[in-house]
Design an enzyme around this catalytic site. Structure first.
Site, PDB file in Angstrom:
ATOM      1  N   ARG A 128       0.806  -1.229   0.000  1.00 49.83           N
ATOM      2  CA  ARG A 128       0.000   0.000   0.000  1.00 49.83           C
ATOM      3  C   ARG A 128       0.835   1.273   0.000  1.00 49.83           C
ATOM      4  NH1 ARG A 128      -2.819  -3.143   3.656  1.00 49.83           N
ATOM      5  NH2 ARG A 128      -4.636  -4.111   2.706  1.00 49.83           N
ATOM      6  N   LYS A 150       3.692  11.744 -10.437  1.00 55.84           N
ATOM      7  CA  LYS A 150       2.873  10.855 -11.266  1.00 55.84           C
ATOM      8  C   LYS A 150       3.635   9.573 -11.543  1.00 55.84           C
ATOM      9  CE  LYS A 150       0.122  14.013 -14.115  1.00 55.84           C
ATOM     10  NZ  LYS A 150      -0.117  14.313 -15.535  1.00 55.84           N
ATOM     11  N   GLU A 192      11.398  19.465 -23.654  1.00 52.01           N
ATOM     12  CA  GLU A 192      10.503  19.708 -22.506  1.00 52.01           C
ATOM     13  C   GLU A 192      10.923  20.968 -21.738  1.00 52.01           C
ATOM     14  OE1 GLU A 192       7.724  18.093 -21.882  1.00 52.01           O
ATOM     15  OE2 GLU A 192       7.926  16.067 -22.680  1.00 52.01           O
ATOM     16  N   LYS A 234       8.162  23.651 -13.196  1.00 54.59           N
ATOM     17  CA  LYS A 234       7.233  22.529 -13.037  1.00 54.59           C
ATOM     18  C   LYS A 234       6.679  22.503 -11.616  1.00 54.59           C
ATOM     19  CE  LYS A 234       6.000  17.811 -13.742  1.00 54.59           C
ATOM     20  NZ  LYS A 234       6.225  16.494 -14.301  1.00 54.59           N
ATOM     21  N   GLU A 244      -4.041  17.687 -11.242  1.00 54.20           N
ATOM     22  CA  GLU A 244      -4.388  18.094 -12.596  1.00 54.20           C
ATOM     23  C   GLU A 244      -5.861  18.412 -12.806  1.00 54.20           C
ATOM     24  OE1 GLU A 244      -2.136  15.951 -15.542  1.00 54.20           O
ATOM     25  OE2 GLU A 244      -3.445  16.643 -17.144  1.00 54.20           O
ATOM     26  N   ARG A 248      -2.380  22.457 -13.934  1.00 48.21           N
ATOM     27  CA  ARG A 248      -1.357  21.479 -14.305  1.00 48.21           C
ATOM     28  C   ARG A 248      -1.484  21.075 -15.777  1.00 48.21           C
ATOM     29  NH1 ARG A 248       0.964  16.566 -10.541  1.00 48.21           N
ATOM     30  NH2 ARG A 248       2.497  15.817 -12.021  1.00 48.21           N
ATOM     31  N   ASN A 252       0.728  20.271 -20.563  1.00 47.88           N
ATOM     32  CA  ASN A 252       0.392  19.484 -21.755  1.00 47.88           C
ATOM     33  C   ASN A 252       0.533  20.274 -23.048  1.00 47.88           C
ATOM     34  OD1 ASN A 252      -0.220  17.178 -20.275  1.00 47.88           O
ATOM     35  ND2 ASN A 252      -2.321  17.842 -19.913  1.00 47.88           N
ATOM     36  N   HIS A 255       1.327  18.610 -26.333  1.00 42.54           N
ATOM     37  CA  HIS A 255       1.207  17.173 -26.123  1.00 42.54           C
ATOM     38  C   HIS A 255       0.019  16.516 -26.809  1.00 42.54           C
ATOM     39  CE1 HIS A 255       4.571  17.671 -23.475  1.00 42.54           C
ATOM     40  NE2 HIS A 255       4.541  16.404 -23.101  1.00 42.54           N
ATOM     41  N   HIS A 259       1.218  13.354 -28.750  1.00 44.56           N
ATOM     42  CA  HIS A 259       0.721  11.990 -28.505  1.00 44.56           C
ATOM     43  C   HIS A 259       0.142  11.389 -29.783  1.00 44.56           C
ATOM     44  CE1 HIS A 259       0.404  12.967 -23.937  1.00 44.56           C
ATOM     45  NE2 HIS A 259       1.585  12.478 -24.253  1.00 44.56           N
ATOM     46  N   HIS A 271       9.639  10.855 -27.606  1.00 51.07           N
ATOM     47  CA  HIS A 271       8.605  11.723 -27.058  1.00 51.07           C
ATOM     48  C   HIS A 271       8.981  13.206 -27.199  1.00 51.07           C
ATOM     49  CE1 HIS A 271       5.445  13.194 -24.456  1.00 51.07           C
ATOM     50  NE2 HIS A 271       6.357  13.772 -23.687  1.00 51.07           N
TER      51      HIS A 271
END
Ligand SMILES: NC(=O)c1ccc[n+]([C@@H]2O[C@H](COP(=O)([O-])OP(=O)(O)OC[C@H]3O[C@@H](n4cnc5c(N)ncnc54)[C@H](O)[C@@H]3O)[C@@H](O)[C@H]2O)c1
Ligand SMILES: [Zn+2]
Length: 372
Positions: A128, A150, A192, A234, A244, A248, A252, A255, A259, A271
């Site tokens: 956990r 994340k 980035e 960031k 998000e 946040r 993106n 992106h 993507h 990427h």
């Protein structure tokens, strides 16, 4: 020691959730850094991929064993996005269970963003949740993936669709490790960082442009400065919106198109390369919708091109081919195409997320073809 930098991420809520991001050459072997990062931990589990483990695994294992005063478990998996799966997660957690790893242990994610996400998900779920130390070794992981909490794996339905939020106890970014990073990966990380400038800090963007030769030559001190500023940006976004709900989404920028490009090319583009093209395309989309000031796309193309990054669609790629992927993007609501746009370099658009009509999307991508 010169070149020591630190950014503190103070998450709202209880103070125990704040953590340092140390950006420092040699930090992966620095005893004191490890003692602070692993305070109260009685055993370390170092997880690295098959490229990074032979380069840095032993050094880190030694430092972690010294800091915990116990033998360290070292686990590795085949390098590459294809390993960021539930199957790898099962393999790693099974090994930890077999070896009797308990709740008093911590996971050390040593590597790029794939390792950070996979090992982060292991730490988030093992018994956990046990502490996590991020040790990013790719530029992308240093400026982006290792900060923000994340963690996820990819599943057949898409990238990053099963995961958790799990903040690290510390991030140790050793800029010396960037010396072994392939050049293409270094450029991908720079994309980035340009994004951070584009959404929040025009000066950061101008600085990257100016320092491009030193950055591309892996100048450790310049890279340290870059990582520090990008992490600050960031952090400032993430602490406002850990999960998000709103701001946040700014991260993106570029992106939605990125993507779609990655999916349409069967993930043959890095990427960061896809993000470079994506930012130029989404700036064009913004200009088309009069959300973004004229000239923003050209300016981004100039900076990104100067870093050796692609700024146009791959030859032969039709804008139409990207539409269905853009609609299926995780961020797409009810099949609409949405993008996080900027209003100009250094400033986000007024809305976190803008719905883009298909004709505007296609027109902007048409202007992002090679040679147009
Ligand atoms: N969690 C987040 O917030 C977040 C943010 C951005 C990206 N990501 C994820 O990050 C991943 C991409 O990260 P990445 O680009 O670092 O990929 P990666 O982890 O696959 O690393 C890229 C390549 O560089 C190698 N490598 C890493 N460090 C090295 C070093 N110092 N020397 C030599 N080789 C080295 C790796 O073995 C790999 O082959 C994606 O899965 C993406 O979804 C997550
Ligand atoms: Zn990205």
């Amino acid at each position: 020691v010169s070149g020591r930098r630190e950014v503190i991420v103070r998450l709202p809520g209880h103070p125990g959730r704040s953590y340092p991001v140390r950006v420092e050459p040699g930090v992966i072997a620095a005893g004191r850094a490890w003692e602070a990062a692993l305070a109260g931990v009685s055993r370390g589990v170092v997880i690295a991929d098959s490229n990074v483990d032979p380069l840095y695994g032993e050094q880190v294992e030694r430092a972690v064993s010294a800091a915990t005063d116990a033998p360290t478990l070292r686990l590795s998996f085949p390098a590459g996005e294809a390993s960021k799966t539930r199957e790898s997660w099962a393999m790693l957690t099974d090994r930890m269970l077999e070896r009797g790893v308990g709740r008093d242990a911590a996971v050390i994610a040593l590597g790029g963003g794939v390792t950070g996400d996979l090992a982060g998900f292991v730490a988030a779920t093992y018994m956990r949740g046990i502490p996590l130390v991020q040790v990013p070794t790719s530029l992308l992981a240093m400026v982006d993936a290792s900060v923000g909490g994340k963690a996820a794996v990819d599943v057949p339905a898409g990238k990053n669709l099963v995961g958790a939020f799990h903040q690290p106890a510390a991030v140790l970014a050793d800029t010396d490790t960037l010396g072994t990073l392939p050049e293409g990966e270094l450029r991908a990380g720079l994309a980035e960082a340009v994004k951070h400038g584009a959404i929040a800090d025009a000066e950061h963007l101008a600085w990257i442009e100016e320092e491009a030769p030193a950055l591309l030559a892996s100048d450790g001190d310049r890279l340290g400065e870059l990582v520090q500023r990008s992490v600050e940006i960031k952090r400032d976004v993430v602490i406002r919106d850990e999960r998000e709900a709103g701001p946040r989404q700014l991260l993106n920028f570029g992106h939605t198109v990125a993507h779609a490009l990655e999916a349409a090319t069967g993930y043959r583009m890095l990427h960061g390369e896809a993000v470079a093209v994506g930012m130029v395309a989404e700036a064009r989309i913004g200009e088309q919708l009069q959300v973004t000031g004229e000239g923003t796309a050209d300016r981004l193309a100039e900076v990104l091109g100067g870093l050796g990054l692609p700024v146009a669609l791959p030859p032969g790629m039709e804008p139409e081919a990207l539409v269905s992927y853009a609609r299926r993007d995780k961020k797409a609501r009810e099949g609409a195409i949405t993008c996080a746009l900027v209003s100009r370099i250094g400033a986000p658009a007024e809305d976190w997320s803008t719905t883009v009509p298909e004709d505007a999307f296609l027109a902007a991508l048409d202007r992002t073809r090679p040679g147009s």
